[in-house]
Design an enzyme around this catalytic site. Structure first.
Site, PDB file in Angstrom:
ATOM      1  N   ASN A  26      -5.508   1.172  15.108  1.00 59.72           N
ATOM      2  CA  ASN A  26      -4.784   2.208  14.428  1.00 59.72           C
ATOM      3  C   ASN A  26      -4.083   1.153  13.400  1.00 59.72           C
ATOM      4  OD1 ASN A  26      -2.639   3.530  13.500  1.00 59.72           O
ATOM      5  ND2 ASN A  26      -1.377   3.624  15.269  1.00 59.72           N
ATOM      6  N   LYS A  51      -1.939   1.858  10.979  1.00 61.67           N
ATOM      7  CA  LYS A  51      -0.826   2.170  10.932  1.00 61.67           C
ATOM      8  C   LYS A  51      -0.695   2.205   9.121  1.00 61.67           C
ATOM      9  CE  LYS A  51       1.119   0.401  14.981  1.00 61.67           C
ATOM     10  NZ  LYS A  51       2.130   0.287  15.854  1.00 61.67           N
ATOM     11  N   HIS A  90       1.402  10.175  17.627  1.00 63.44           N
ATOM     12  CA  HIS A  90       1.708   8.864  18.023  1.00 63.44           C
ATOM     13  C   HIS A  90       3.271   8.868  18.134  1.00 63.44           C
ATOM     14  CE1 HIS A  90       2.431   4.456  17.181  1.00 63.44           C
ATOM     15  NE2 HIS A  90       1.193   4.350  17.508  1.00 63.44           N
ATOM     16  N   GLU A 101       5.139   6.807  16.946  1.00 63.59           N
ATOM     17  CA  GLU A 101       6.090   6.531  15.740  1.00 63.59           C
ATOM     18  C   GLU A 101       6.276   8.035  15.058  1.00 63.59           C
ATOM     19  OE1 GLU A 101       3.592   3.384  14.169  1.00 63.59           O
ATOM     20  OE2 GLU A 101       4.460   2.227  15.680  1.00 63.59           O
ATOM     21  N   GLU A 133       0.619   5.535  25.767  1.00 60.09           N
ATOM     22  CA  GLU A 133       1.205   4.456  25.052  1.00 60.09           C
ATOM     23  C   GLU A 133       2.572   4.295  25.457  1.00 60.09           C
ATOM     24  OE1 GLU A 133      -1.084   3.011  21.401  1.00 60.09           O
ATOM     25  OE2 GLU A 133       0.185   4.645  20.687  1.00 60.09           O
ATOM     26  N   GLY A 157       4.025  -2.581  19.760  1.00 56.98           N
ATOM     27  CA  GLY A 157       4.367  -3.664  18.750  1.00 56.98           C
ATOM     28  C   GLY A 157       5.537  -4.572  19.204  1.00 56.98           C
ATOM     29  N   SER A 164       0.730  -3.226  22.534  1.00 59.32           N
ATOM     30  CA  SER A 164       0.496  -4.761  22.677  1.00 59.32           C
ATOM     31  C   SER A 164      -0.829  -5.118  23.392  1.00 59.32           C
ATOM     32  CB  SER A 164       1.793  -5.604  23.105  1.00 59.32           C
ATOM     33  OG  SER A 164       2.765  -5.048  22.344  1.00 59.32           O
TER      34      SER A 164
HETATM   35  C1  PEP Z   1      -0.206   1.453  18.273  1.00 59.70           C
HETATM   36  O1  PEP Z   1       0.311   1.395  17.045  1.00 59.70           O
HETATM   37  O2  PEP Z   1      -0.690   2.415  18.751  1.00 59.70           O
HETATM   38  C2  PEP Z   1      -0.206   0.492  19.286  1.00 59.70           C
HETATM   39  C3  PEP Z   1      -0.605   0.555  20.450  1.00 59.70           C
HETATM   40  O3  PEP Z   1       0.347  -0.944  18.394  1.00 59.70           O
HETATM   41  P1  PEP Z   1       0.419  -2.411  19.007  1.00 59.70           P
HETATM   42  O4  PEP Z   1      -1.008  -2.651  19.512  1.00 59.70           O
HETATM   43  O5  PEP Z   1       0.651  -3.175  17.715  1.00 59.70           O
HETATM   44  O6  PEP Z   1       1.484  -2.460  20.100  1.00 59.70           O
END
Ligand code: PEP
Length: 250
Positions: free
Chosen positions: A12, A14, A96, A98, A167, A173, A211
Site C-alpha cells: 500500500n 498510500k 483502510h 486511514e 490491521e 506506521g 509495521s
Molecule cells: C498500511 O498502510 O496498511 C500499513 C500496514 O502500513 P505500515 O506497514 O506502514 O504499518
C-alpha cells in the site's frame, strides 16, 4: 503454511510516489524474478495507468487504494470501480483505517465499496482493525467482528470472494507490530466468522498489516491463519518489500 493458501503480499503505497520513483520501484520488483508469494501493489489513482503499463505481462498485480460506492454520477473527485476495471485493476483496498478515521467511512460505506468493486470483477481487500483504546478496553473482538459482519451481510453469497486484512490501527506506521500470537488470535476469530458465512472460508486469504518488516514477516506469515501481509512503509523500498514477499516461503 497451508498448502491450499498461497501467500499474498500487497503493498500500500498510500499517498507516496512520483513518476520517476515509481518507475524505479516497479522495475526493481519486475526484475526480481519469480516470487514465492502472489504480489500486488496498490498505487495512488494518478499512477494506476503507470502500474498497469509497467506490470503488464508480469506476475505482479496492481490495485487501487479506494473506490466509490457509486456507479457513476455527480461525485466530484471520486473514482468508480468501473473506471478501475476499465484498465485492468485486480484489487482495491476498502476501509483502510486511514479512510475510516480521516474520511469518517462507516462500516456500511466500506461494505458498499466492497460490493461495488466485486460487481466489476475487482477483488476488494477489506481492512478491519481496532484502535489502541478499543484494544485496551477489551473490545478488539467486538470491533473487528462488527466491521467484517457489515461486509459479509452486504456481499451475501459473494462474501467468499473478498480478501480480508486485519490491521490493528495501533500498529500502522508506528513501528509497533502485533505479536504473532496477537495477530493469529484475531485471524482465527475472523476465519471462524467467515466459516459461518461462506463455504469458501478455508480458501480465503486473510492478510496481516501493521509495521510488517523483513525481520518480522516470516514469523507472522508462519501463523496458521495469516496468509500474507498488507505492507505500507516497507512497500516503498524494493529490497524490503521483496524480502517480505519472500518471507512467505520460509
Ligand atoms: C498500511 O498502510 O496498511 C500499513 C500496514 O502500513 P505500515 O506497514 O506502514 O504499518
Amino acid at each position: 503454511m497451508s498448502p491450499s493458501r498461497r501467500k499474498l503480499v500487497v503493498g500500500n503505497w498510500k499517498m507516496h510516489g512520483t513518476h520517476a520513483a515509481n518507475e524505479a520501484l516497479l522495475e526493481a520488483l519486475k526484475s526480481a524474478g519469480p516470487l514465492p508469494s502472489d504480489v500486488a501493489v496498490c498505487a495512488p489513482h494518478p499512477y494506476l495507468a503507470q502500474a498497469a503499463e509497467r506490470l503488464a505481462r508480469s506476475a505482479i498485480g496492481w490495485g487501487a487504494q479506494d473506490c466509490s460506492a457509486h456507479e457513476q454520477g455527480a461525485y466530484t473527485g471520486e473514482v468508480s470501480a468501473a473506471m478501475l476495471a476499465d484498465f485492468g485493476c485486480r484489487y482495491c483496498l476498502v476501509g483502510h483505517s486511514e479512510r475510516r478515521a480521516l474520511h469518517a467511512e462507516s462500516d456500511q460505506l466500506v461494505a458498499d465499496k466492497a460490493q461495488a468493486a466485486l460487481a466489476r470483477g475487482i477483488t476488494p481487500i477489506v481492512c478491519v482493525g481496532e484502535t489502541l483504546r478499543e484494544r485496551e478496553a477489551g473490545e478488539t473482538e467486538a470491533v473487528v467482528k462488527r466491521q467484517l459482519s457489515a461486509v459479509i451481510h452486504t456481499l451475501g453469497h459473494c462474501a467468499g470472494e473478498m480478501v480480508v486484512a486485519y490491521e490493528p490501527v495501533w500498529a500502522i506506521g508506528t513501528g509497533r507490530t502485533a505479536t504473532p500470537e496477537q495477530a493469529q488470535a484475531v485471524h482465527a476469530l475472523l476465519r471462524a466468522q467467515l466459516h459461518a458465512a461462506t463455504p469458501r472460508a478455508a480458501q480465503m486469504k486473510l492478510l496481516y498489516g501493521g509495521s510488517v518488516k523483513p525481520d518480522n514477516a516470516g514469523v507472522l506469515f508462519a501463523q496458521p491463519d495469516i496468509d500474507g501481509g498488507l505492507i505500507g512503509g516497507a512497500s516503498l523500498k524494493a529490497t524490503d518489500f521483496l524480502a517480505i514477499c519472500r518471507a512467505g516461503a520460509h
